[in-house]
Write an enzyme that holds these catalytic residues in place. Sequence first.
Site, PDB file in Angstrom:
ATOM      1  N   TYR A   6       0.826  -1.210   0.000  1.00 24.05           N
ATOM      2  CA  TYR A   6       0.000   0.000   0.000  1.00 24.05           C
ATOM      3  C   TYR A   6       0.861   1.260   0.000  1.00 24.05           C
ATOM      4  O   TYR A   6       0.644   2.177  -0.799  1.00 24.05           O
ATOM      5  CB  TYR A   6      -0.910  -0.030   1.225  1.00 24.05           C
ATOM      6  CG  TYR A   6      -1.836   1.158   1.350  1.00 24.05           C
ATOM      7  CD1 TYR A   6      -2.985   1.254   0.568  1.00 24.05           C
ATOM      8  CD2 TYR A   6      -1.575   2.172   2.271  1.00 24.05           C
ATOM      9  CE1 TYR A   6      -3.851   2.336   0.693  1.00 24.05           C
ATOM     10  CE2 TYR A   6      -2.434   3.255   2.404  1.00 24.05           C
ATOM     11  CZ  TYR A   6      -3.570   3.334   1.618  1.00 24.05           C
ATOM     12  OH  TYR A   6      -4.418   4.410   1.744  1.00 24.05           O
ATOM     13  N   LYS A  50       0.972   3.937  -3.132  1.00 23.85           N
ATOM     14  CA  LYS A  50       0.576   5.339  -2.945  1.00 23.85           C
ATOM     15  C   LYS A  50       1.718   6.285  -3.292  1.00 23.85           C
ATOM     16  O   LYS A  50       1.498   7.364  -3.854  1.00 23.85           O
ATOM     17  CB  LYS A  50       0.112   5.578  -1.502  1.00 23.85           C
ATOM     18  CG  LYS A  50      -1.251   4.996  -1.180  1.00 23.85           C
ATOM     19  CD  LYS A  50      -2.373   5.642  -1.973  1.00 23.85           C
ATOM     20  CE  LYS A  50      -3.736   5.191  -1.490  1.00 23.85           C
ATOM     21  NZ  LYS A  50      -4.844   5.773  -2.292  1.00 23.85           N
TER      22      LYS A  50
END
Length: 251
Positions: free
Chosen positions: A166, A170
């Site tokens: 994640y 991002k």
Amino acid sequence: MERDLGGSKLQGKVALVTGASRGIGYEVAAGLGRAGATVVCVARDPERLDEAVFKLRTDGLDAVAAPCDLSQPGLVSRLPEKLGELGEFDLLVNGAGILGNRTSKTLKATYGEWRSVSAVVLDAPFLLIQAFAPGMMARRSGRIVNISADEGRMTGPGNTGGVAPYRVAKAGLNALTRNFAYETGLGRRGVFVDAVAPGRSRTDMGGPSAPRSAAEGADTVLWLCTRPEAQPDGSPAPTGLLWQDREVIPW
């Protein structure tokens, strides 16, 4: 923190919002609808998406459901054809995201998890920008807002370990934002490209103890979608940046 956007700022505009069935994505869809836009709501779960769109319509907003599994590149690439009858799109908000395993570190994450997170968080925004930005550039008018996260920043609470798929996805989304903003002339060609780190909000991902409401998390996204294109001196509004609470923050 929710502020009035005005009921006609986006009249006649068409917006596509991913992750619109819940959380910050839903609040963005609702805010754009209240500002007058036709909002195309994209999410993976058709039933949950239909419920969200029904609620938006009940509130008098012009909303359309477009179920799509954003982890499937072929389905994402076919969205423009599927939505062709709606005409040109003026706004794109990439809000869909999945966290993956909360304990995933670089040496523990499986490749399957890495790919599943990246497919939604980074690959889908790339494909959607490729699909819808050319029309914006041809008309010299458009807004693209990528919903990022503090976990993707290289400063502050950014890449400090854990939740590796994640955080890295991002960070990639931040890089995509900045790179494409420069490729489109930093607003000089009428297209504005920005990222928002909304802060931890009370969503399925953020949890019930998060300090912000989903509406507060959506506020800066909505502001970027509706702010004036030019500054008082006539120069383009600042773009190609990472924002939080309507202020620029470090990448």
